[in-house]
Scaffold this motif. Structure first.
Motif, PDB file in Angstrom:
ATOM      1  N   PHE A  43     -33.288 -87.344  73.057  1.00 59.62           N
ATOM      2  CA  PHE A  43     -32.643 -87.358  71.622  1.00 59.62           C
ATOM      3  C   PHE A  43     -31.534 -87.946  71.796  1.00 59.62           C
ATOM      4  CE2 PHE A  43     -30.270 -85.303  67.496  1.00 59.62           C
ATOM      5  CZ  PHE A  43     -30.556 -86.749  67.517  1.00 59.62           C
ATOM      6  N   TYR A  46     -28.900 -91.028  64.841  1.00 64.47           N
ATOM      7  CA  TYR A  46     -30.538 -90.615  63.707  1.00 64.47           C
ATOM      8  C   TYR A  46     -30.557 -92.543  62.887  1.00 64.47           C
ATOM      9  CZ  TYR A  46     -30.017 -85.684  63.325  1.00 64.47           C
ATOM     10  OH  TYR A  46     -29.641 -84.712  63.739  1.00 64.47           O
ATOM     11  N   LYS A  56     -28.065 -88.484  59.665  1.00 63.00           N
ATOM     12  CA  LYS A  56     -28.461 -87.388  59.607  1.00 63.00           C
ATOM     13  C   LYS A  56     -30.057 -87.832  58.514  1.00 63.00           C
ATOM     14  CE  LYS A  56     -29.844 -82.691  60.554  1.00 63.00           C
ATOM     15  NZ  LYS A  56     -28.928 -80.938  60.782  1.00 63.00           N
ATOM     16  N   ASP A 224     -34.163 -81.501  68.032  1.00 62.42           N
ATOM     17  CA  ASP A 224     -33.031 -80.575  67.830  1.00 62.42           C
ATOM     18  C   ASP A 224     -31.967 -79.768  68.529  1.00 62.42           C
ATOM     19  OD1 ASP A 224     -32.106 -82.230  64.446  1.00 62.42           O
ATOM     20  OD2 ASP A 224     -34.379 -81.354  64.072  1.00 62.42           O
ATOM     21  N   TYR A 254     -40.524 -86.003  63.583  1.00 57.72           N
ATOM     22  CA  TYR A 254     -39.724 -87.427  64.123  1.00 57.72           C
ATOM     23  C   TYR A 254     -38.278 -88.505  63.651  1.00 57.72           C
ATOM     24  CZ  TYR A 254     -38.444 -82.879  66.126  1.00 57.72           C
ATOM     25  OH  TYR A 254     -38.499 -80.827  65.919  1.00 57.72           O
ATOM     26  N   TYR A 257     -35.322 -90.690  64.075  1.00 57.72           N
ATOM     27  CA  TYR A 257     -34.530 -89.999  64.875  1.00 57.72           C
ATOM     28  C   TYR A 257     -34.890 -91.290  66.097  1.00 57.72           C
ATOM     29  CZ  TYR A 257     -34.194 -85.331  63.771  1.00 57.72           C
ATOM     30  OH  TYR A 257     -34.151 -84.647  63.152  1.00 57.72           O
TER      31      TYR A 257
END
Length: 263
Positions: A43, A46, A56, A224, A254, A257
């Motif tokens: 990750f 965003y 976010k 997350d 997701y 992301y």
């Protein structure tokens, strides 16, 4: 090889088995070719799928500001019975709502864990069923707008669930059912407005997924909480990647992301 991508739901191609692609601006990953291969997901941040800003993600790939304002995520998306474009009544953007709501929709039965009832635009067949991990699906009614499909779904919720048990779906614990027989049982309880659109002699669609073997238990990867993950890919079903250690990753959850995927 490492790919950097803003996640969106995997694109699919109907075949035996279903073919899965993660498509980004200048490249794509064909996940079927990566079965039995180690994949790392990291990750990075965003990117709202609506405004493109590094905000976010709130829901459905949208930041909070876009989620509460965009016509693409109005309440009628999740609750088709709330559609009002056929009445010339605007929710957020009447032109957009007419474009999406005033086109052929179907209400269907699908077998992904138990028999479920659902709604989709006709143009999304069989994509909608693939995204749910259904192994079979059949049309109940084909109607001219989203509202009629929605009220049909509401009427049938007394007889069928409108949810998929994602755990059972991924473990391939699917109840046996005859979808043609099930749909005939409920013809008489369709809303009066929808009865003229009952589809006679529909075809049952069978769907096969690229899964080497199904897990006996599943645990969901949360980016997350676990921003870096590596595992051997053993299957793809619905919008999930299935890994050898029983981890499953819902790509659609997701959306928005930004990740690095290393193969």
């Amino acid at each position: 090889m490492t790919y950097t991508a803003t996640l969106q739901k995997m694109q699919t191609e109907q075949a035996n088995p279903i073919q899965y692609y993660l498509v980004f601006n200048d490249n794509f990953i064909h996940f079927n070719q990566l079965l039995n291969t180690k994949i790392s997901i990291e990750f990075k941040g965003y990117q709202c799928l609506n405004c493109g800003q590094p905000k976010k993600i709130f829901r459905q790939g949208f930041c909070y500001d876009c989620f509460i304002s965009s016509a693409a995520v109005g309440d009628w998306i999740m609750k088709p019975e709330l559609s009002t474009a056929h009445l010339e009544i605007e929710d957020r953007d009447l032109a957009y709502e007419k474009k999406v709501q005033l086109q052929p929709h179907i209400t269907y039965l699908a077998l992904s864990s138990e028999v479920k009832v659902g709604v989709t635009r006709k143009t999304q067949v069989p994509t909608r069923w693939i995204d749910q991990g259904a192994i079979q699906a059949v049309t109940i009614v084909e109607v001219p707008n989203r509202y009629l499909a929605g009220i049909t779904e509401v009427a049938l919720k007394d007889y069928f669930t409108d949810k998929t048990s994602w755990q059972k779906m991924l473990k391939n614990e699917v109840s046996h059912a005859d979808l043609l027989a099930e749909r005939l049982k409920i013809e008489s309880v369709l809303p009066a407005e929808a009865k003229p659109y009952f589809v006679n002699e529909p075809q049952v669609i069978n769907l096969e997924y690229p899964v080497l073997h199904y897990p006996k238990k599943v645990k969901s990867l949360n980016l997350d909480k676990t921003p870096t993950f590596t595992g051997k890919l053993i299957g793809i079903k619905g919008q999930y990647l299935i890994f050898e250690d029983n981890t499953v990753f819902n790509v659609r959850s997701y959306e928005g992301y930004v990740v690095e995927i290393t193969v």
